[in-house]
Design a protein around this motif. Sequence first.
Motif, PDB file in Angstrom:
ATOM      1  N   HIS A 310       7.171 -18.468  -8.500  1.00 56.86           N
ATOM      2  CA  HIS A 310       7.506 -19.889  -8.429  1.00 56.86           C
ATOM      3  C   HIS A 310       7.856 -20.424  -9.816  1.00 56.86           C
ATOM      4  O   HIS A 310       8.800 -21.208  -9.976  1.00 56.86           O
ATOM      5  N   LYS A 311       7.106 -20.004 -10.822  1.00 56.95           N
ATOM      6  CA  LYS A 311       7.386 -20.457 -12.192  1.00 56.95           C
ATOM      7  C   LYS A 311       8.752 -19.954 -12.667  1.00 56.95           C
ATOM      8  O   LYS A 311       9.484 -20.671 -13.347  1.00 56.95           O
ATOM      9  N   ILE A 312       9.089 -18.713 -12.307  1.00 55.40           N
ATOM     10  CA  ILE A 312      10.397 -18.172 -12.692  1.00 55.40           C
ATOM     11  C   ILE A 312      11.519 -18.979 -12.056  1.00 55.40           C
ATOM     12  O   ILE A 312      12.487 -19.372 -12.726  1.00 55.40           O
ATOM     13  N   VAL A 313      11.375 -19.269 -10.748  1.00 58.85           N
ATOM     14  CA  VAL A 313      12.419 -20.026 -10.044  1.00 58.85           C
ATOM     15  C   VAL A 313      12.485 -21.465 -10.552  1.00 58.85           C
ATOM     16  O   VAL A 313      13.558 -22.082 -10.583  1.00 58.85           O
ATOM     17  N   ASP A 314      11.347 -22.000 -10.998  1.00 61.71           N
ATOM     18  CA  ASP A 314      11.313 -23.366 -11.546  1.00 61.71           C
ATOM     19  C   ASP A 314      11.776 -23.428 -13.002  1.00 61.71           C
ATOM     20  O   ASP A 314      11.683 -24.479 -13.645  1.00 61.71           O
ATOM     21  N   LYS A 315      12.240 -22.292 -13.528  1.00 64.43           N
ATOM     22  CA  LYS A 315      12.723 -22.198 -14.917  1.00 64.43           C
ATOM     23  C   LYS A 315      11.615 -22.460 -15.933  1.00 64.43           C
ATOM     24  O   LYS A 315      11.871 -22.879 -17.061  1.00 64.43           O
ATOM     25  N   GLN A 316      10.374 -22.177 -15.531  1.00 67.41           N
ATOM     26  CA  GLN A 316       9.231 -22.353 -16.427  1.00 67.41           C
ATOM     27  C   GLN A 316       8.740 -21.021 -16.999  1.00 67.41           C
ATOM     28  O   GLN A 316       7.805 -21.012 -17.807  1.00 67.41           O
ATOM     29  N   ALA A 317       9.358 -19.936 -16.576  1.00 66.76           N
ATOM     30  CA  ALA A 317       8.909 -18.617 -17.026  1.00 66.76           C
ATOM     31  C   ALA A 317      10.107 -17.690 -17.201  1.00 66.76           C
ATOM     32  O   ALA A 317      11.222 -17.981 -16.762  1.00 66.76           O
ATOM     33  N   PHE A 318       9.851 -16.584 -17.845  1.00 68.35           N
ATOM     34  CA  PHE A 318      10.816 -15.557 -18.213  1.00 68.35           C
ATOM     35  C   PHE A 318      11.947 -16.150 -19.057  1.00 68.35           C
ATOM     36  O   PHE A 318      11.679 -16.729 -20.099  1.00 68.35           O
ATOM     37  N   ASP A 319      13.209 -16.070 -18.598  1.00 68.23           N
ATOM     38  CA  ASP A 319      14.314 -16.489 -19.470  1.00 68.23           C
ATOM     39  C   ASP A 319      14.820 -17.899 -19.185  1.00 68.23           C
ATOM     40  O   ASP A 319      15.811 -18.334 -19.776  1.00 68.23           O
ATOM     41  N   GLY A 320      14.150 -18.614 -18.278  1.00 66.10           N
ATOM     42  CA  GLY A 320      14.550 -19.994 -17.996  1.00 66.10           C
ATOM     43  C   GLY A 320      15.785 -20.144 -17.143  1.00 66.10           C
ATOM     44  O   GLY A 320      16.298 -21.262 -16.963  1.00 66.10           O
ATOM     45  N   SER A 321      16.275 -19.039 -16.581  1.00 64.88           N
ATOM     46  CA  SER A 321      17.495 -19.113 -15.764  1.00 64.88           C
ATOM     47  C   SER A 321      17.224 -19.576 -14.341  1.00 64.88           C
ATOM     48  O   SER A 321      18.126 -20.027 -13.636  1.00 64.88           O
ATOM     49  N   GLY A 322      15.971 -19.431 -13.894  1.00 70.46           N
ATOM     50  CA  GLY A 322      15.644 -19.751 -12.508  1.00 70.46           C
ATOM     51  C   GLY A 322      15.989 -18.642 -11.539  1.00 70.46           C
ATOM     52  O   GLY A 322      15.901 -18.826 -10.321  1.00 70.46           O
ATOM     53  N   LEU A 323      16.367 -17.483 -12.061  1.00 72.75           N
ATOM     54  CA  LEU A 323      16.785 -16.364 -11.221  1.00 72.75           C
ATOM     55  C   LEU A 323      15.693 -15.306 -11.125  1.00 72.75           C
ATOM     56  O   LEU A 323      15.041 -14.985 -12.123  1.00 72.75           O
ATOM     57  N   ILE A 324      15.506 -14.777  -9.934  1.00 72.01           N
ATOM     58  CA  ILE A 324      14.690 -13.578  -9.758  1.00 72.01           C
ATOM     59  C   ILE A 324      15.691 -12.429  -9.695  1.00 72.01           C
ATOM     60  O   ILE A 324      16.363 -12.213  -8.682  1.00 72.01           O
ATOM     61  N   TYR A 325      15.816 -11.734 -10.800  1.00 75.21           N
ATOM     62  CA  TYR A 325      16.855 -10.718 -10.926  1.00 75.21           C
ATOM     63  C   TYR A 325      16.615  -9.562  -9.960  1.00 75.21           C
ATOM     64  O   TYR A 325      15.487  -9.164  -9.698  1.00 75.21           O
ATOM     65  N   GLY A 326      17.734  -9.041  -9.450  1.00 76.09           N
ATOM     66  CA  GLY A 326      17.663  -7.951  -8.483  1.00 76.09           C
ATOM     67  C   GLY A 326      17.577  -8.418  -7.045  1.00 76.09           C
ATOM     68  O   GLY A 326      17.604  -7.604  -6.134  1.00 76.09           O
ATOM     69  N   MET A 327      17.477  -9.738  -6.847  1.00 72.12           N
ATOM     70  CA  MET A 327      17.424 -10.295  -5.491  1.00 72.12           C
ATOM     71  C   MET A 327      18.741 -11.000  -5.173  1.00 72.12           C
ATOM     72  O   MET A 327      19.203 -11.836  -5.940  1.00 72.12           O
ATOM     73  N   GLY A 328      19.323 -10.648  -4.035  1.00 73.10           N
ATOM     74  CA  GLY A 328      20.566 -11.284  -3.603  1.00 73.10           C
ATOM     75  C   GLY A 328      21.788 -10.509  -4.063  1.00 73.10           C
ATOM     76  O   GLY A 328      21.747  -9.746  -5.033  1.00 73.10           O
ATOM     77  N   HIS A 329      22.882 -10.694  -3.339  1.00 75.36           N
ATOM     78  CA  HIS A 329      24.137 -10.023  -3.655  1.00 75.36           C
ATOM     79  C   HIS A 329      25.294 -10.878  -3.164  1.00 75.36           C
ATOM     80  O   HIS A 329      25.166 -11.604  -2.169  1.00 75.36           O
ATOM     81  N   ALA A 330      26.418 -10.803  -3.872  1.00 77.00           N
ATOM     82  CA  ALA A 330      27.581 -11.620  -3.517  1.00 77.00           C
ATOM     83  C   ALA A 330      28.131 -11.266  -2.139  1.00 77.00           C
ATOM     84  O   ALA A 330      28.722 -12.121  -1.465  1.00 77.00           O
ATOM     85  N   ILE A 331      27.944 -10.030  -1.693  1.00 78.46           N
ATOM     86  CA  ILE A 331      28.499  -9.575  -0.411  1.00 78.46           C
ATOM     87  C   ILE A 331      27.416  -9.404   0.638  1.00 78.46           C
ATOM     88  O   ILE A 331      27.502  -9.921   1.751  1.00 78.46           O
ATOM     89  N   TYR A 332      26.372  -8.653   0.304  1.00 84.99           N
ATOM     90  CA  TYR A 332      25.319  -8.359   1.276  1.00 84.99           C
ATOM     91  C   TYR A 332      24.362  -9.537   1.426  1.00 84.99           C
ATOM     92  O   TYR A 332      24.149 -10.302   0.489  1.00 84.99           O
ATOM     93  N   SER A 333      23.797  -9.656   2.625  1.00 82.25           N
ATOM     94  CA  SER A 333      22.773 -10.677   2.841  1.00 82.25           C
ATOM     95  C   SER A 333      21.519 -10.053   3.454  1.00 82.25           C
ATOM     96  O   SER A 333      20.432 -10.149   2.896  1.00 82.25           O
ATOM     97  N   LEU A 334      21.643  -9.392   4.613  1.00 82.24           N
ATOM     98  CA  LEU A 334      20.458  -8.807   5.239  1.00 82.24           C
ATOM     99  C   LEU A 334      19.906  -7.643   4.430  1.00 82.24           C
ATOM    100  O   LEU A 334      18.692  -7.498   4.281  1.00 82.24           O
ATOM    101  N   SER A 335      20.785  -6.808   3.896  1.00 82.11           N
ATOM    102  CA  SER A 335      20.315  -5.668   3.104  1.00 82.11           C
ATOM    103  C   SER A 335      21.479  -5.056   2.346  1.00 82.11           C
ATOM    104  O   SER A 335      22.626  -5.105   2.783  1.00 82.11           O
ATOM    105  N   ASP A 336      21.154  -4.480   1.184  1.00 82.19           N
ATOM    106  CA  ASP A 336      22.090  -3.684   0.402  1.00 82.19           C
ATOM    107  C   ASP A 336      21.808  -2.224   0.752  1.00 82.19           C
ATOM    108  O   ASP A 336      20.719  -1.720   0.479  1.00 82.19           O
ATOM    109  N   PRO A 337      22.747  -1.522   1.371  1.00 80.89           N
ATOM    110  CA  PRO A 337      22.463  -0.150   1.814  1.00 80.89           C
ATOM    111  C   PRO A 337      22.102   0.774   0.655  1.00 80.89           C
ATOM    112  O   PRO A 337      21.326   1.715   0.826  1.00 80.89           O
ATOM    113  N   ARG A 338      22.646   0.494  -0.515  1.00 72.98           N
ATOM    114  CA  ARG A 338      22.349   1.328  -1.682  1.00 72.98           C
ATOM    115  C   ARG A 338      20.886   1.190  -2.088  1.00 72.98           C
ATOM    116  O   ARG A 338      20.232   2.168  -2.459  1.00 72.98           O
TER     117      ARG A 338
END
Length: 456
Positions: A310-338
Amino acid sequence: MDLNLSEMEYLHDKVELIRKNDAISPNLFSELGVKRGLRDEKGRGVLTGLTSVSRVDAFKIEDSRRVPIDGQLYYRGYNVQDLIAKYTEKGFGYERAAYLLLFGELPDENESKQFFDALARSRQLPKGFTRDIIMKTATKDIMNSMTRSILAIGSYEQDYDPTDLQLCIRQSLQLIAAFPLLAIYAYHAYNYYQNEDSMYIHRPLTTASTAENILRMLRPDMSYSDIEIQVLDACLMLHMEHGGGNNSTFTTRVVTSSGSDTYSAIAAAMSSLKGPKHGGANIKVAQMFDDIKAHVKHPTNEGEVRDYLHKIVDKQAFDGSGLIYGMGHAIYSLSDPRERLLKSFVDKLAAEKGREEELALYESVEKLAPYVIAEKKHVFKEVSPNIDFYSGFVYDMLGIPRELFTPLFAIARISGWCAHRLEELVSGGKIIRPAYMSIINVNNTNDPNMTKAIDE
């Protein structure tokens, strides 16, 4: 380069001038129907070309609606899941898949042997190249070192037709074979000259696979286990191709369409891949987990992990971007087969390396992150981990330094780039030149500065 105060003030003024004169309102893009990043308002890619090299499926059409499905990735019509299952235990999976991407058909045993031999003959650098090109310009930026080396290799070719298909095939094989050397030797040079550590320049074995040679050249004792080779081979296969629209592959096709040569096209792709929005994402995941482990006292406590996410997403932790890196993809939604395919290898490797507790933290974040993102950002699209989520963890377990994370991506993706370059040469024909609309207001009044400039 160190700057004095007057130089810094000058550059600061120019930055402000650029911000003033180059800023374009985001609203204007919508008003004029411009697809920023060649993506529409729903994030879907704008169709700019056709390819038979690979296919990505992330949805199906039902009643004229796009319905998300578990992602599927195909190389020349073959599901990558089947290719992984068929070849990783057999060995040389990456090489067999590279043949498939380049030539459009799976090789039989005789064709495989001929292809392996062709790569083995190309798995060397020009005399003195390692000393004069790689070692004398050691840098932490291994991607830059590799890009410089690619162009330097190209300088050995004189007076040739850059679009000759037979020559381009030979150059493609040369680069596919040489990429591991360019990366590993560049790392050792950096490690020796800048980290004041030992340097190892091991020659690759002609009888070894790409995965084997990577670990052989990287490690002082040149040793590796069967599971390590199996996992690295799978990683290379999963990273080697992902459609024609990703930034670096599109760059390859754009440069190729201009009639430029193989080395220039691949060097341009390298420059694209090194960006943190593209090939550098797995490093951000690794750094994020370093941060989580440093601030979460009990990594097995899901409540603590959730609170910190929650702190990471609120831009209160890590790099302040609000991103949880490695989650989500521009094309895939349900799953990344890789990611799903890689995860099965992660479990095996973590067991061998005694890293099950750390794997449990990754799995906890994978489980909790979609809920945290949905709660905080009101995102209704399914959010699942992408391949970058676990790939950095895999490389770390293999003892691969972070400076080589993105270069490893390049070692895999070079096969896909070359396949798309060859397809563009055969089927493209026209230079790729999208339109940009000018929003300059032409001023016909007498500007005294303009008048002065004309007079001079």
